[in-house]
Design an enzyme around this catalytic site. Sequence first.
Site, PDB file in Angstrom:
ATOM      1  N   GLY A 175       0.820  -1.211   0.000  1.00 42.53           N
ATOM      2  CA  GLY A 175       0.000   0.000   0.000  1.00 42.53           C
ATOM      3  C   GLY A 175       0.856   1.263   0.000  1.00 42.53           C
ATOM      4  O   GLY A 175       0.595   2.210  -0.761  1.00 42.53           O
TER       5      GLY A 175
ATOM      6  N   GLU B 229       9.907   4.398   7.008  1.00 41.31           N
ATOM      7  CA  GLU B 229       9.910   2.927   7.051  1.00 41.31           C
ATOM      8  C   GLU B 229      10.785   2.479   8.209  1.00 41.31           C
ATOM      9  O   GLU B 229      11.964   2.809   8.264  1.00 41.31           O
ATOM     10  CB  GLU B 229      10.427   2.370   5.726  1.00 41.31           C
ATOM     11  CG  GLU B 229      10.717   0.883   5.737  1.00 41.31           C
ATOM     12  CD  GLU B 229       9.557   0.015   6.242  1.00 41.31           C
ATOM     13  OE1 GLU B 229       8.480   0.063   5.638  1.00 41.31           O
ATOM     14  OE2 GLU B 229       9.752  -0.710   7.251  1.00 41.31           O
TER      15      GLU B 229
ATOM     16  N   GLY C   3       6.602  -6.170   3.082  1.00 36.95           N
ATOM     17  CA  GLY C   3       6.572  -7.627   2.983  1.00 36.95           C
ATOM     18  C   GLY C   3       7.128  -8.154   1.672  1.00 36.95           C
ATOM     19  O   GLY C   3       7.368  -9.358   1.547  1.00 36.95           O
TER      20      GLY C   3
ATOM     21  N   ALA D 264       6.632 -14.608  -0.855  1.00 37.18           N
ATOM     22  CA  ALA D 264       6.917 -15.671  -1.818  1.00 37.18           C
ATOM     23  C   ALA D 264       6.480 -15.268  -3.227  1.00 37.18           C
ATOM     24  O   ALA D 264       6.527 -16.094  -4.138  1.00 37.18           O
ATOM     25  CB  ALA D 264       6.225 -16.957  -1.390  1.00 37.18           C
TER      26      ALA D 264
ATOM     27  N   VAL E 282       1.266  10.986  15.457  1.00 38.46           N
ATOM     28  CA  VAL E 282       0.649  11.767  14.364  1.00 38.46           C
ATOM     29  C   VAL E 282      -0.467  12.550  15.028  1.00 38.46           C
ATOM     30  O   VAL E 282      -1.323  11.956  15.693  1.00 38.46           O
ATOM     31  CB  VAL E 282       0.035  10.847  13.275  1.00 38.46           C
ATOM     32  CG1 VAL E 282      -0.695  11.680  12.226  1.00 38.46           C
ATOM     33  CG2 VAL E 282       1.103   9.976  12.616  1.00 38.46           C
TER      34      VAL E 282
ATOM     35  N   HIS F  71      -0.956 -13.878   6.342  1.00 40.20           N
ATOM     36  CA  HIS F  71      -1.956 -13.049   5.660  1.00 40.20           C
ATOM     37  C   HIS F  71      -2.900 -12.412   6.673  1.00 40.20           C
ATOM     38  O   HIS F  71      -4.109 -12.620   6.615  1.00 40.20           O
ATOM     39  CB  HIS F  71      -2.759 -13.891   4.674  1.00 40.20           C
ATOM     40  CG  HIS F  71      -1.909 -14.502   3.605  1.00 40.20           C
ATOM     41  ND1 HIS F  71      -2.307 -15.571   2.848  1.00 40.20           N
ATOM     42  CD2 HIS F  71      -0.669 -14.189   3.163  1.00 40.20           C
ATOM     43  CE1 HIS F  71      -1.351 -15.892   1.991  1.00 40.20           C
ATOM     44  NE2 HIS F  71      -0.342 -15.063   2.171  1.00 40.20           N
TER      45      HIS F  71
ATOM     46  N   GLY G  37      -3.119  -3.683   4.056  1.00 47.56           N
ATOM     47  CA  GLY G  37      -3.978  -4.842   4.255  1.00 47.56           C
ATOM     48  C   GLY G  37      -5.047  -4.636   5.324  1.00 47.56           C
ATOM     49  O   GLY G  37      -5.997  -5.417   5.386  1.00 47.56           O
TER      50      GLY G  37
HETATM   51  C1  LIG Z   1       7.081 -15.212   4.663  1.00 49.01           C
HETATM   52  C2  LIG Z   1       5.938 -14.516   3.960  1.00 49.01           C
HETATM   53  C3  LIG Z   1       5.548 -14.927   2.698  1.00 49.01           C
HETATM   54  C4  LIG Z   1       4.483 -14.283   2.046  1.00 49.01           C
HETATM   55  N1  LIG Z   1       4.155 -14.669   0.778  1.00 49.01           N
HETATM   56  C5  LIG Z   1       3.168 -14.020   0.133  1.00 49.01           C
HETATM   57  C6  LIG Z   1       2.857 -14.352  -1.206  1.00 49.01           C
HETATM   58  O1  LIG Z   1       3.472 -15.217  -1.819  1.00 49.01           O
HETATM   59  N2  LIG Z   1       1.862 -13.661  -1.822  1.00 49.01           N
HETATM   60  C7  LIG Z   1       1.158 -12.679  -1.174  1.00 49.01           C
HETATM   61  O2  LIG Z   1       0.255 -12.092  -1.772  1.00 49.01           O
HETATM   62  N3  LIG Z   1       1.444 -12.352   0.095  1.00 49.01           N
HETATM   63  C8  LIG Z   1       2.426 -12.980   0.759  1.00 49.01           C
HETATM   64  N4  LIG Z   1       2.744 -12.615   2.032  1.00 49.01           N
HETATM   65  C9  LIG Z   1       1.923 -11.577   2.679  1.00 49.01           C
HETATM   66  C10 LIG Z   1       2.336 -10.181   2.202  1.00 49.01           C
HETATM   67  O3  LIG Z   1       3.707  -9.991   2.424  1.00 49.01           O
HETATM   68  C11 LIG Z   1       1.517  -9.134   2.967  1.00 49.01           C
HETATM   69  O4  LIG Z   1       0.143  -9.428   2.807  1.00 49.01           O
HETATM   70  C12 LIG Z   1       1.785  -7.743   2.444  1.00 49.01           C
HETATM   71  O5  LIG Z   1       3.154  -7.419   2.553  1.00 49.01           O
HETATM   72  C13 LIG Z   1       0.968  -6.720   3.231  1.00 49.01           C
HETATM   73  O6  LIG Z   1       1.127  -5.479   2.591  1.00 49.01           O
HETATM   74  P1  LIG Z   1       0.871  -4.129   3.387  1.00 49.01           P
HETATM   75  O7  LIG Z   1       0.952  -3.015   2.415  1.00 49.01           O
HETATM   76  O8  LIG Z   1      -0.373  -4.274   4.182  1.00 49.01           O
HETATM   77  O9  LIG Z   1       2.048  -4.004   4.459  1.00 49.01           O
HETATM   78  P2  LIG Z   1       3.552  -4.504   4.463  1.00 49.01           P
HETATM   79  O10 LIG Z   1       3.989  -4.954   3.139  1.00 49.01           O
HETATM   80  O11 LIG Z   1       3.683  -5.450   5.603  1.00 49.01           O
HETATM   81  O12 LIG Z   1       4.347  -3.168   4.804  1.00 49.01           O
HETATM   82  C14 LIG Z   1       4.170  -2.458   5.992  1.00 49.01           C
HETATM   83  C15 LIG Z   1       5.483  -1.779   6.336  1.00 49.01           C
HETATM   84  O13 LIG Z   1       5.233  -0.800   7.351  1.00 49.01           O
HETATM   85  C16 LIG Z   1       6.345  -0.751   8.216  1.00 49.01           C
HETATM   86  N5  LIG Z   1       5.899  -0.179   9.495  1.00 49.01           N
HETATM   87  C17 LIG Z   1       5.071  -0.727  10.409  1.00 49.01           C
HETATM   88  N6  LIG Z   1       4.865   0.142  11.430  1.00 49.01           N
HETATM   89  C18 LIG Z   1       5.579   1.251  11.144  1.00 49.01           C
HETATM   90  C19 LIG Z   1       5.765   2.496  11.814  1.00 49.01           C
HETATM   91  N7  LIG Z   1       5.153   2.778  12.980  1.00 49.01           N
HETATM   92  N8  LIG Z   1       6.593   3.420  11.253  1.00 49.01           N
HETATM   93  C20 LIG Z   1       7.222   3.152  10.068  1.00 49.01           C
HETATM   94  N9  LIG Z   1       7.076   1.982   9.392  1.00 49.01           N
HETATM   95  C21 LIG Z   1       6.248   1.058   9.923  1.00 49.01           C
HETATM   96  C22 LIG Z   1       6.784  -2.203   8.307  1.00 49.01           C
HETATM   97  O14 LIG Z   1       8.156  -2.256   8.684  1.00 49.01           O
HETATM   98  C23 LIG Z   1       6.534  -2.711   6.891  1.00 49.01           C
HETATM   99  O15 LIG Z   1       7.708  -2.633   6.114  1.00 49.01           O
HETATM  100  C24 LIG Z   1       3.799 -13.228   2.694  1.00 49.01           C
HETATM  101  C25 LIG Z   1       4.206 -12.796   3.967  1.00 49.01           C
HETATM  102  C26 LIG Z   1       5.264 -13.434   4.605  1.00 49.01           C
HETATM  103  C27 LIG Z   1       5.682 -12.952   5.958  1.00 49.01           C
END
Ligand SMILES: Cc1cc2nc3c(=O)[nH]c(=O)nc-3n(C[C@H](O)[C@H](O)[C@H](O)COP(=O)(O)OP(=O)(O)OC[C@H]3O[C@@H](n4cnc5c(N)ncnc54)[C@H](O)[C@@H]3O)c2cc1C
Length: 544
Positions: A23, A42, A93, A98, A240, A480, A513
């Site tokens: 996102g 980040e 993530g 994967a 914030v 997830h 998410g």
């Molecule tokens: C081992 C593993 C394998 C996976 N494989 C798959 C796959 O094959 N396919 C798939 O669709 N999904 C997969 N996923 C799930 C996927 O990674 C997540 O659903 C996705 O990354 C979520 O996206 P997001 O934008 O919600 O947040 P994220 O991608 O988790 O990003 C959030 C970021 O915010 C940062 N953050 C948090 N709090 C703060 C703060 N207070 N200040 C600054 N930064 C902050 C975190 O460090 C993180 O980097 C996998 C996850 C894991 C752990």
Amino acid sequence: MAIPSQPESAYDFDFVVVGSGFGGSVAALRLAEKGYRVAVMEMGRRWTPATLPRSSWFLNRWFWRPSLGLKGFFSMRFFRHVTVLHGCAVGGGSITYACTSLRAPDKIWRTGSWVGLAPWEAEMPSHYETASRMLGIAQNTILGPADHLLQKVADEAGVGATFYQTNVAILQSPEGKPGGQSVGDPYFGGEGPPRSTCTGCGGCMMGCHHGAKNTLDLNYLWLAEKRGAKIFAETKVVDVKPWHGSADGSHGYEVRTVRSTALFAKHSRRLTCGGVVFAASSLGTMDLLFDLKDRGLLPRISDQLGKHVRTNSESLLAVRTPGFPEDLSQGVAIGSGVYIDEHTHIEAVRYPRRSDTMSLLTTPLTNGVPGLQRIVLWLRNLLTIFLRHPIRTLRVIQPFGWARENVVLLCMQALEGDLQMRWKRPWYWPFRKCLTSHGEKVPTYIPQANAFAERFARLTGGTAMSMTPEILFNIPGTAHCLGGCVIGASPEQGVVDHRHQVFGYQNLYVCDGSVVGANLGVNPSLTITALAERAMSFIAPATK
Ligand SMILES: Cc1cc2nc3c(=O)[nH]c(=O)nc-3n(C[C@H](O)[C@H](O)[C@H](O)COP(=O)(O)OP(=O)(O)OC[C@H]3O[C@@H](n4cnc5c(N)ncnc54)[C@H](O)[C@@H]3O)c2cc1C
Ligand code: SF4
């Protein structure tokens, strides 16, 4: 809604994006393209192929727990109802995922909190298309031994017709050409970075050493930085609040950050901005918003915060076959999948050779209803197989060689059911508040999945395994975790509206998410990306 891009002196940035995952990366690029001055905060580190760990035994570069000196990109959080696996890095993530990228079925728009709020089924296909193009998604053509085994077992079980090769965010060689070839930017007309093609090493979840996985730092974030967005790594957002005393943030926001990897000199920093996009993942955004609401900094956040947390009803099983003639770690991390029934979906997952630490969480499979009865059954099973085949049992439970001999079976179910997170002082640590889980437990025992794992084990001559916490504590693991700030019609039904704008505030968004309002039943990253594309399409360009 547009915020005027202010003269340099008014705000430090037009938008601050909290988190750089799926996102956050979309928000950073699209806002920068619209002429806004964007800062991405980040808390994780920035990674390159040279700094990634060589295997999961290098815990300090793999696991994230900075208070213990572990500054990797992968984290696990333990709750009473679920263990959540998540990423933490520049690129969120995407560094550890994967890279399986599946569209959720259309039926998800007809259930959950977002029903009827937008013509989802008409609007989402174009956003899925943009997201797929940006993430470089293509059908996996590198099938490893684990995928061939999955197909065989599916055939035997009578569901062979549902076997499919996953769609993955990986740069693959053209058919017939070997992997590992360097190429110029293949995706963005030369504006993106040079790349290398996939070698099928199975290492996607340990970070790609070959530059073949399409992680967010190589697409969205790369282009966002080219358009002027500033990424602050190892920087955690802790406060914030509306600036200049406005209750709804109409005069902008004040953001405070600290250095996430420092134990002491945390270098607290304040900056101001016109708007904030929370994109810290489901858990990260809930953590932050609960804390801000509780401390009175953002008191208008809806009381729906923490509700409708979903896990894709996952269960992790495995089959380990010591002495198997082929290397089961070869292929891409998730190369293929099958549907064993209408609601239940299984994918073949692998770790790269020598990344054996996950085996420490596995144990021979035990059927039966969760609880004491299953623990007793498990102990009896363990003893029986040990007495019958002592050497083989030891080979199955010792960690070394696990990735080479093992296939993880990731089972997901598209069934309704959710949890709630609350902000409480837990009895075992009353010094500060944190997220605690409540509600009905997600099932850890999916009989049809266990039967499939046992069939798989019979075919390879191996042993079916499951996760020890699932058996001992009846706690499923999930990568997830979704929801908690879901899209709803009003603050009585959700935390954000269908344009991802936080109810009660101006220019405050959630794009990760946590907004997902139904159980997707498939890996969520593509849907999170597509939803963020849609949310950003409503923000007007900056007015100078
Ligand atoms: C081992 C593993 C394998 C996976 N494989 C798959 C796959 O094959 N396919 C798939 O669709 N999904 C997969 N996923 C799930 C996927 O990674 C997540 O659903 C996705 O990354 C979520 O996206 P997001 O934008 O919600 O947040 P994220 O991608 O988790 O990003 C959030 C970021 O915010 C940062 N953050 C948090 N709090 C703060 C703060 N207070 N200040 C600054 N930064 C902050 C975190 O460090 C993180 O980097 C996998 C996850 C894991 C752990
Ligand atoms: S299989 Fe190996 S080379 Fe291919 S994307 Fe995954 S880590 Fe990179």
